[in-house]
Motif scaffolding. Structure first.
Motif, PDB file in Angstrom:
ATOM      1  N   UNK A 172      -2.642  -4.228  -1.099  1.00  0.00           N
ATOM      2  CA  UNK A 172      -1.864  -4.806   0.189  1.00  0.00           C
ATOM      3  C   UNK A 172      -2.717  -4.597   1.385  1.00  0.00           C
ATOM      4  N   UNK A 173      -2.895  -3.073   1.506  1.00  0.00           N
ATOM      5  CA  UNK A 173      -3.857  -2.915   2.781  1.00  0.00           C
ATOM      6  C   UNK A 173      -5.123  -3.656   2.877  1.00  0.00           C
ATOM      7  N   UNK A 216      -5.768  -9.135   4.253  1.00  0.00           N
ATOM      8  CA  UNK A 216      -5.068  -9.560   5.585  1.00  0.00           C
ATOM      9  C   UNK A 216      -4.350 -10.856   5.337  1.00  0.00           C
ATOM     10  N   UNK A 217      -3.064 -10.750   6.009  1.00  0.00           N
ATOM     11  CA  UNK A 217      -2.149 -11.695   6.076  1.00  0.00           C
ATOM     12  C   UNK A 217      -1.847 -12.274   7.261  1.00  0.00           C
ATOM     13  N   UNK A 218      -2.276 -13.532   7.606  1.00  0.00           N
ATOM     14  CA  UNK A 218      -2.255 -13.986   9.134  1.00  0.00           C
ATOM     15  C   UNK A 218      -1.325 -15.274   9.011  1.00  0.00           C
ATOM     16  N   UNK A 223       3.549  -2.570   4.256  1.00  0.00           N
ATOM     17  CA  UNK A 223       2.671  -2.926   3.662  1.00  0.00           C
ATOM     18  C   UNK A 223       1.370  -2.107   3.723  1.00  0.00           C
ATOM     19  N   UNK A 224       1.262  -1.656   5.145  1.00  0.00           N
ATOM     20  CA  UNK A 224       0.365  -0.596   5.390  1.00  0.00           C
ATOM     21  C   UNK A 224       1.123   0.731   5.579  1.00  0.00           C
ATOM     22  N   UNK A 244       4.340 -16.043   7.052  1.00  0.00           N
ATOM     23  CA  UNK A 244       2.773 -16.177   7.695  1.00  0.00           C
ATOM     24  C   UNK A 244       2.392 -17.291   8.259  1.00  0.00           C
ATOM     25  N   UNK A 291       4.566 -13.674  11.013  1.00  0.00           N
ATOM     26  CA  UNK A 291       3.509 -13.397  11.835  1.00  0.00           C
ATOM     27  C   UNK A 291       3.096 -15.047  12.196  1.00  0.00           C
TER      28      UNK A 291
END
Ligand code: ATP
Ligand code: MG
Lengths: 739, 227
Positions: free
Chosen positions: A733-734, A737-739, B53-54, B88, B165
């Motif tokens: 997941x890291x 990128x989800x935008x 998630x992070x 998103x 987001x």
């Protein structure tokens, strides 16, 4: 074209370097295999050409021929342009030896490839492998069968370095006694490969192995397609025309596959000598047989580069990449039911041919029709695959209650063509293996000699005698037989007689002296001077003795000589050698055999002798197909990593993701594989019945088939599992990128 | 109001870029928060850290008393499944699944029977005025429709927190308005906590509270304890 655009398009990132590397490696493997395959084909041709002299034939010696050129016991009657030849298959420790007894004048102009002069009586020429064998064992087990070694048969007359061949000198008188002697003027024969059945097998094999190779190349050249489309979309956005983009794609692929193809040529050259060590049809290859000619190599390289470049350009143009890239997913056209047509056509053709043959209709060129039908069926399977995949996907998408099943099912039904492509190699391999295994069941039937109480021991040598020939004494003198009986390891010498005509119940049975019958240890022998036994004892049936009507064997015809041995290899070979050194051998059709040898003879059908080749081909095909499946799975996974990571974000665990990947490969595999197994056996049955024009049909496949099938399924699962194992890394997941 | 999500001393760097440089934040149950700030200031990074998630380089996130950063990936997965929903800017629907199937996924992942899940999903489509789009693939939906489907999917399993987001970032103003009102209405009705990143002050005006991220830190007014 602006070189900086090319650079931007091709050398985008480390990922695109990985892609180029993948394409290069895939093409290299493909080209290597294609070249080795071509080499093997050419090598089989070459070895066949060299050994064709062994099938030379001529007229038989006519009894009572009084013409001026009649062949008599006098060597001079042969002249310089003719020789007498008696061809037999001898055996040593289970290996077959091609034995050619030749009577020729020293001045004879007839030649045999590989030897300079024809041997005279008492001399022999042997192949290097046979010479090694002769040197390895005591002379009374092998060497004494032939006489004095005078020379080596050179490679020019041998199929393989392993070939066991001997050319033995004889007198015309010796050979005239033999019922198989022929008058030969020229040692050229028809190559085996001209045989249309062989051609059938070769074509089928070529399709089976070449298809997965092409598939592999097609899959690797499509690697990283998604990332590439994005890059091309960027190019379009900054003003490149669709033509430029297609040209870049073609150029890039051409350059990569050129490197791959050149590496492939190099690998084929290096691996050729290794591949030559694989025994096919009784022997390994001479390294030169598999050597790739520069012309072939150049041709393969040119075709690979041209074809992959053309496909790459075409794919990109068809993908219709606009400046906005792939915001809307390109939909695959839904395969229609029409895709079943070629399959139905091919099967129909096979069925029609077979039925016509069975009905006794005059069918011209059955073999060709069957090859065409078979080819159409195979292609039909590939054409029908996406449709069947679609159906499997639909069912799964509708029926599944689990997220993984629904996602995989829908993915399959939306992209049946791509999904099927990744498994099509295995599907074809399984189809081929089923056809072959089905066909081979016939060859294998009753291959192993029967052993059990009442059956003739497999260690007993059976020497058939030639009763119609009026040899002085076909059974040999008492002294001869005493000499045989005294050979170490020989436990008994028994003469078996027959009654040729009359209406006695003894006709059609084998007769022998009761005492001798007892010595065979085959069960109860009734009290009578002479007893009779069922004649299929020689093929392993249990013996049933009854008192014979005849009372004196002197009135009967000696037909068979049985030599019991103590079962050791040395004893058996000593017995063979002793028999061949005696006069008894010269009156027989062929050297003595055991029941094991007879069973081995039956196995020497074409299907069986090419079994190694077929299983090898299928093995290679399965391996490449498995590799392709793994690559396709990994590449599909990488292309969709964003989507898969999104599922993780939604809370699906890794096991669930893995299930999706496995289901996407397993569902079409299982659906279409089940079909190919069923079709394989049906087709095998049709081919057999059609080609043999008889009630022969396929039986239950043997363990090798189940083994091969299990292996391919395991391989497929391993390939997919290996790919699925990389899921964790790829959907981190890291990293996304989800935008 | 109880503190539902608690962030303390969050730091996160990507190579030499310091995306988050010590963030402390308390979010209460049912609160609607707008996260604003210049591009590249670390808004998305903050959201991802809050949602597990992070993993932050240092500092911790506590959700409902559980320290998220101490959980392994499987447990964080389970937490996301049970508590969080995500929306998103675009491209979050599974392209091979119809709108209605997309919405059922979180329910199925929680073990609901498919028939029941489909019923619920249709209910959500109804509520969002999307019944006609049920059988369409994402590629066949307009941007606004796709976002509404995404919102339905994010909320269908009744998460405690919805992370959004720039949910309307790719839409024109009319469509954005529609999507936003729909989302806020649903969130308010259900008492769902909403953490929404936006660049649009008008959107932020709908929130209970605005926080501003600058250079990986919260603007002074938003520091814990001050608000
Ligand atoms: N995976 C990553 N790898 C490297 N750098 C990253 C990564 N993710 C974020 N960054 C960097 O961290 C900083 C903060 O990024 P972040 O996405 O959180 O900003 P943002 O506030 O969401 O911006 P925007 O409003 O443009 O979406 C940026 O400088 C960005 O380049
Ligand atoms: Mg952001």
């Amino acid at each position: 074209m602006n070189p900086s655009i090319v650079r931007l398009a091709v050398i985008g990132s480390r990922a695109s370097w990985g892609r180029l590397l993948g394409i290069t490696a895939g093409v290299a493997v493909g080209v290597t295999l294609a070249l080795l395959l071509g080499g093997a084909y050419q090598g089989l041709d070459a070895r066949d050409e060299r050994s064709s002299w062994m099938s030379a034939s001529g007229g038989y010696v006519a009894d009572g021929d009084t013409s001026p050129r009649a062949v008599t016991g006098d060597m001079a009657s042969l002249g310089t342009d003719r020789v007498l030849l008696a061809r037999t298959t001898d055996r040593h420790e289970g290996a077959r030896i091609g034995r050619f007894d030749v009577a020729a004048l020293t001045t004879s102009s007839v030649t045999i490839p590989g030897i300079t002069d024809l041997p005279q009586s008492g001399e022999y020429y042997a192949s290097p492998a046979l010479i090694d064998r002769i040197a390895r064992v005591p002379a009374d087990e092998l060497g004494d069968r032939f006489g004095t070694l005078t020379g080596t048969i050179s490679d020019a007359g041998l199929a393989s370095p392993d070939s066991l061949v001997v050319v033995v000198g004889a007198t015309a008188n010796d050979l005239l006694e033999r019922p198989t002697a022929q008058i030969v003027t020229d040692f050229t024969g028809l190559p085996y490969r001209a045989n249309s059945s062989y051609q059938t097998v070769a074509i089928v094999g070529a399709i089976a192995v070449l298809f997965p190779v092409l598939l592999l190349v097609s899959i690797v050249t499509g690697l990283g397609a998604a990332a590439r489309r994005e890059r091309f979309a960027t190019l379009r956005l900054i003003g490149a025309t669709p033509r430029t983009v297609a040209a870049i794609a073609a150029l890039e692929t051409a350059a990569t596959s050129l490197v791959g193809a050149l590496i492939g040529v190099l690998m084929a050259a290096l691996l050729g000598p290794v591949a030559a060590l694989v025994p096919v049809d009784d022997g390994v290859f001479f390294a030169a047989d598999l050597a790739v000619t520069p012309l072939t190599a150049a041709l393969v390289v040119a075709v690979t580069v041209a074809a992959s470049a053309a496909t790459a350009g075409w794919r990109i143009r068809r993908a219709g990449i606009g400046p906005l890239g792939q915001t809307k997913q390109r939909q695959e056209k839904t395969p229609s039911m029409l895709r079943l047509l070629p399959l139905a056509g091919g099967l129909g053709m096979l069925i029609a041919t077979t039925l016509a043959v069975l009905a006794g209709l005059p069918v011209p060129r059955v073999g060709t029709l069957i090859i065409i039908g078979f080819t159409i069926t195979t292609v039909g399977l590939l054409v029908a695959g996406p449709y069947l995949t679609l159906i499997a996907g639909r069912i799964m998408a509708r029926r599944s209650g689990k997220a993984a099943g629904i996602i995989a099912g829908n993915r399959i039904r939306r992209t049946p063509v791509a999904t099927f492509r990744s498994v099509s190699g295995l599907v074809v391999a399984v189809f081929m293996v089923s056809v072959f295994a089905g066909a081979a069941t016939t060859a294998d039937q009753s291959a192993a000699p029967i052993v059990g109480p009442g059956s003739l021991a497999v260690t007993t040598l059976i020497q058939y005698l030639e009763p119609t020939l009026d040899a002085a004494d076909p059974v040999g003198t008492d002294a001869e037989r005493a000499r045989l009986a005294a050979t170490p390891g020989i436990t008994g010498v028994v003469t078996v007689y027959t009654l040729d005509s009359g209406d006695s119940p003894d006709v059609g049975r084998l007769l022998l002296v009761a005492e001798a019958a007892n010595g065979l240890g085959l069960g109860a022998v009734p009290p009578a001077a002479v007893v009779s036994v069922n004649s299929d004892v020689m093929t392993g049936a249990p013996a049933v003795f009854t008192p014979a009507e005849a009372t004196d064997v002197a009135e009967l015809t000696p037909s068979i000589l049985l030599l019991g041995t103590d079962g050791s290899t040395a004893a058996l070979e000593r017995a063979r050698t002793a028999l061949q050194a005696s006069t008894i051998f010269t009156t027989g059709w062929r050297p003595a055999v055991t029941r094991t040898d007879l069973a081995d003879d039956r196995l020497q059908s074409m299907a069986a002798s090419y079994a190694t080749l077929a299983y090898l081909g299928i093995g290679v095909a399965t391996l490449i197909a498995g590799l392709s499946l793994a690559i396709a799975t990994v590449s599909a996974m990488i292309d969709r990593r964003r989507m898969l990571a999104l599922l993780r974000l939604l809370g699906m665990n890794l096991a669930g993701l893995r299930r999706i990947i496995i289901l996407e490969a397993a569902a079409p595999l299982l659906a279409v594989m089940a079909l190919s197994i069923g079709l394989g056996f049906l087709v095998a049955d049709l081919i057999l019945v059609g080609l043999t024009d008889s009630g022969r049909s396929v039986g239950w496949p043997d363990a090798r088939y189940l083994g091969a099938l299990t292996a391919s399924v395991v391989l497929a699962l391993a390939a997919v599992a290996a790919a699925a194992g990389r899921l964790g890394k790829n959907t981190d997941l890291a990293a996304i990128r989800y935008e | 109001m109880t503190v539902f999500i608690q962030a303390r001393g969050l730091r996160k760097s990507f190579g030499t870029t310091d995306a988050l440089r010590g963030i402390d934040l308390d979010i209460h149950r049912g609160e609607v928060i707008a996260v604003m700030g210049p591009s590249g200031s670390g808004k998305s990074s903050l959201l991802h850290c809050l949602a597990g998630v992070l993993v932050p380089d240092s500092g911790k996130v506590i959700v409902d008393g559980v320290t998220v950063s101490a959980l392994n990936e499987a447990r964080r997965s389970a937490l996301r499944l049970a508590e969080f929903g995500f929306v998103f800017q675009f491209g979050q629907l599974l392209p091979d699944l119809t709108a209605v199937d997309n919405i059922t996924i979180p329910l199925l992942l929680r073990g609901m029977k498919r028939r029941q899940a489909l019923k619920e999903a249709h209910g959500w489509l109804d509520r969002l005025g999307l019944e006609a789009a049920a059988a369409k693939l994402p590629g066949e939906l307009s941007g606004g429709e796709a976002q509404r489907v995404a919102i339905a999917r994010a909320l269908v399993a009744h998460p405690s927190v919805l992370f959004a987001d720039e949910p309307t970032g790719s839409l024109d103003s009319l469509a954005a308005e529609n999507v936003l009102t729909a989302m806020l209405e649903l969130v308010r009705q259900a008492g769902t906590t909403l953490v929404m990143i936006t660049h649009d002050p008008r959107t932020a005006a709908y929130a209970d509270r605005e926080i501003i991220v600058r250079d990986g830190q919260l603007a002074a007014t938003d520091r814990v304890g001050i608000s």
